[in-house]
Write an enzyme that holds these catalytic residues in place. Structure first.
Site, PDB file in Angstrom:
ATOM      1  N   ASN A 221      13.113  14.026   1.353  1.00 55.16           N
ATOM      2  CA  ASN A 221      13.583  13.845   2.736  1.00 55.16           C
ATOM      3  C   ASN A 221      14.428  12.588   2.825  1.00 55.16           C
ATOM      4  O   ASN A 221      14.633  11.894   1.837  1.00 55.16           O
ATOM      5  CB  ASN A 221      12.381  13.799   3.688  1.00 55.16           C
ATOM      6  CG  ASN A 221      11.431  12.685   3.308  1.00 55.16           C
ATOM      7  OD1 ASN A 221      11.785  11.521   3.359  1.00 55.16           O
ATOM      8  ND2 ASN A 221      10.214  13.051   2.903  1.00 55.16           N
ATOM      9  N   LYS A 300      14.969  23.925 -16.812  1.00 58.79           N
ATOM     10  CA  LYS A 300      15.835  24.063 -15.647  1.00 58.79           C
ATOM     11  C   LYS A 300      15.932  25.539 -15.247  1.00 58.79           C
ATOM     12  O   LYS A 300      16.201  26.390 -16.099  1.00 58.79           O
ATOM     13  CB  LYS A 300      17.225  23.514 -15.991  1.00 58.79           C
ATOM     14  CG  LYS A 300      18.155  23.475 -14.816  1.00 58.79           C
ATOM     15  CD  LYS A 300      19.487  22.875 -15.191  1.00 58.79           C
ATOM     16  CE  LYS A 300      20.484  23.130 -14.090  1.00 58.79           C
ATOM     17  NZ  LYS A 300      21.851  22.851 -14.482  1.00 58.79           N
ATOM     18  N   LYS A 352      -6.672  12.604  12.527  1.00 57.53           N
ATOM     19  CA  LYS A 352      -6.713  11.903  11.230  1.00 57.53           C
ATOM     20  C   LYS A 352      -7.652  10.694  11.260  1.00 57.53           C
ATOM     21  O   LYS A 352      -7.690   9.937  10.298  1.00 57.53           O
ATOM     22  CB  LYS A 352      -5.298  11.458  10.837  1.00 57.53           C
ATOM     23  CG  LYS A 352      -4.290  12.609  10.721  1.00 57.53           C
ATOM     24  CD  LYS A 352      -2.998  12.163  10.048  1.00 57.53           C
ATOM     25  CE  LYS A 352      -1.954  13.284  10.063  1.00 57.53           C
ATOM     26  NZ  LYS A 352      -0.944  13.134   9.034  1.00 57.53           N
TER      27      LYS A 352
HETATM   28  O1  C5P Z   1       1.161  14.768  10.043  1.00 58.46           O
HETATM   29  P1  C5P Z   1       2.358  13.906   9.913  1.00 58.46           P
HETATM   30  O2  C5P Z   1       3.070  14.084   8.592  1.00 58.46           O
HETATM   31  O3  C5P Z   1       3.325  13.943  11.042  1.00 58.46           O
HETATM   32  O4  C5P Z   1       1.743  12.442   9.954  1.00 58.46           O
HETATM   33  C1  C5P Z   1       2.509  11.322   9.723  1.00 58.46           C
HETATM   34  C2  C5P Z   1       1.621  10.206   9.233  1.00 58.46           C
HETATM   35  O5  C5P Z   1       0.769  10.687   8.205  1.00 58.46           O
HETATM   36  C3  C5P Z   1       2.395   9.096   8.584  1.00 58.46           C
HETATM   37  O6  C5P Z   1       1.679   7.901   8.753  1.00 58.46           O
HETATM   38  C4  C5P Z   1       2.447   9.507   7.113  1.00 58.46           C
HETATM   39  O7  C5P Z   1       2.656   8.400   6.263  1.00 58.46           O
HETATM   40  C5  C5P Z   1       1.069  10.105   6.951  1.00 58.46           C
HETATM   41  N1  C5P Z   1       0.991  11.185   5.957  1.00 58.46           N
HETATM   42  C6  C5P Z   1       0.283  10.990   4.808  1.00 58.46           C
HETATM   43  N2  C5P Z   1       0.149  12.007   3.887  1.00 58.46           N
HETATM   44  C7  C5P Z   1       0.713  13.202   4.121  1.00 58.46           C
HETATM   45  C8  C5P Z   1       1.450  13.427   5.296  1.00 58.46           C
HETATM   46  C9  C5P Z   1       1.559  12.393   6.197  1.00 58.46           C
HETATM   47  O8  C5P Z   1      -0.229   9.873   4.588  1.00 58.46           O
HETATM   48  N3  C5P Z   1       0.576  14.169   3.229  1.00 58.46           N
END
Ligand code: C5P
Length: 413
Positions: A221, A300, A352
């Site tokens: 990303n 690949k 969370k």
């Molecule tokens: O659920 P979402 O991706 O929107 O949540 C964003 C938050 O969760 C951010 O703090 C991101 O760093 C954390 N995150 C994480 N591990 C993931 C996905 C998101 O720590 N697999």
């Protein structure tokens, strides 16, 4: 006044093809007012001549530890003391390994041992060599000791491979050198320093993750890592001991912060789970890929079909797993939303089990991903605080102060 005016920069060149870019690098640093001296390894001289570097730097090039004439002119200890800043570009896997092993068997590695100046390293190597655990281990060791890494960048390599390991462009190296030297200058002039976070360990995830599809392709990303690095710098300046677990970014590691480089969400998860139990505060700023490829192809993938399917599996939620630890640190998440920001942010805060969530609206132009500015609304279970649009470094300072206040309150209750 120019940032590099009068700064004494020692440029160490080791033996990689990117050495051909160094005369331009010397010229650009000198244009910004720096006095540049060049040290070359034997390998470097296979790619570019000392005479070229002498001509552009207007200084004698040093290339031997045992040259009596050179030692008479400026001995190696004198040269190590002369430097305000050492930049090694390109830095091969070999030179990085030698420095991390504390070797001093040529002039450049000896200078690294003998100097008190900050050292920045611009790696340049094949992507497989970069990913090799030996190299990654050496880089983590050097980061712990305060060495800064400029890059590497990703893209097509001289050997034909594609991936991480390219030396950053000259423009980027010059910008990072200016940033690093001006940050050091600010730290020196900001005394006496207020250190309210002294004794606290902050662990911060930053940047994107990369999920490999095959040896040359990945899903990722646009996260630049700027916000996470700015938070790290702000917390460190207030006295915290800071570790950044960073995905691939092209940013200088803030002074005195320890950076652990990772690539995938699984790597980041593993590092975070290991280190979180020791941390007082955990800030999850990384843009972690939600999914990874089920089975990474060893070779690949050929484009022999008009369509192709990739099977994705969900990545672990790092921040949620840290927040589920029995002895969890004060845990702060981020929420990048395009609509109904409060609703989604509060949902994540609860789901969370976070102590705080910093939300931004990435649909608004001029803020969020890859921008230098940002605005946040910060939610805890009981309240919210708006941090209006400003530079990420200023915003980070405000956010760190807010986290500090809530964290310290949580200890009292
Ligand atoms: O659920 P979402 O991706 O929107 O949540 C964003 C938050 O969760 C951010 O703090 C991101 O760093 C954390 N995150 C994480 N591990 C993931 C996905 C998101 O720590 N697999």
């Amino acid at each position: 006044m120019q940032i590099l005016q009068g700064k004494k920069i020692l440029l160490g060149i080791s033996g990689g093809i990117a050495a051909y870019k160094t005369p331009e690098l010397v010229r650009r640093l000198k244009d910004k007012g720096a006095d540049v001296r060049v040290v070359m390894t034997e390998g470097a001289k296979a790619f570019i001549t000392p005479l070229t570097l002498q001509a552009v730097s207007a200084n004698a090039v040093a290339d031997s530890l045992l040259d009596t004439q050179a030692e008479l002119a400026m001995g190696h200890i004198e040269l190590a003391k002369w430097a305000d800043f050492i930049l090694i570009a390109p830095a091969t896997a070999d030179v990085i390994a030698k420095i991390s092993a504390g070797l001093a068997n040529d002039l450049l590695t000896t200078l690294c041992l003998a100097t008190a100046a900050p050292v920045a390293i611009a790696p340049a190597m094949n992507q497989q060599m970069w990913h090799n655990p030996a190299t990654q281990n050496n880089i983590n060791t050097l980061s712990t000791w305060g060495y800064t890494f400029f890059g590497p960048g990703a893209g097509e390599q001289a050997c034909g491979d594609i991936g991480l390991g390219r030396m950053l462009d000259v423009d980027e190296l010059v910008d990072l050198t200016c940033q690093q030297i001006s940050a050091l200058h600010k730290n020196e002039t900001n005394t006496p320093k207020e250190q309210p976070l002294a004794g606290q360990k902050w662990l911060i995830t930053a940047g994107p993750t990369r999920e490999a599809i095959d040896p040359v392709r990945y899903i990722s990303n646009h996260s630049s890592g700027k916000m996470g690095f700015a938070i790290a710098s702000a917390a460190q300046q207030l006295g915290a001991e800071v570790t950044i677990i960073s995905g691939p970014v092209s940013l200088a590691t803030p002074t005195h912060c320890h950076k652990i480089s990772v690539t995938s969400a699984i790597d980041m998860h593993q590092q975070a789970m290991t280190l979180a139990t020791e941390a007082n505060v955990f800030v999850a700023c990384a843009a972690v890929a939600d999914y990874r490829i089920d089975t990474i192809a060893n070779e690949k993938i050929k484009k022999s079909h008009d369509t192709m399917q990739l099977n994705l599996v969900k990545n672990p939620d790092i921040v949620a797993d840290v927040a589920a630890l029995t002895n969890k640190p004060f845990t702060v998440g981020f929420a990048a939303e395009t609509q109904d920001v409060e609703h989604y942010a509060r949902g994540k805060l609860a789901r969370k089990n976070l102590d705080m969530i910093a939300a931004n609206n990435v649909a608004e132009s001029g803020q969020g991903f890859n921008s230098d500015d940002n605005a946040l609304t910060v939610f805890t279970a009981n309240d919210e605080k708006v941090l209006p649009l400003t530079s990420k470094s200023e915003l980070a300072k405000q956010l760190v102060q807010h986290i500090r206040q809530k964290f310290e309150n949580s200890l009292k209750s």
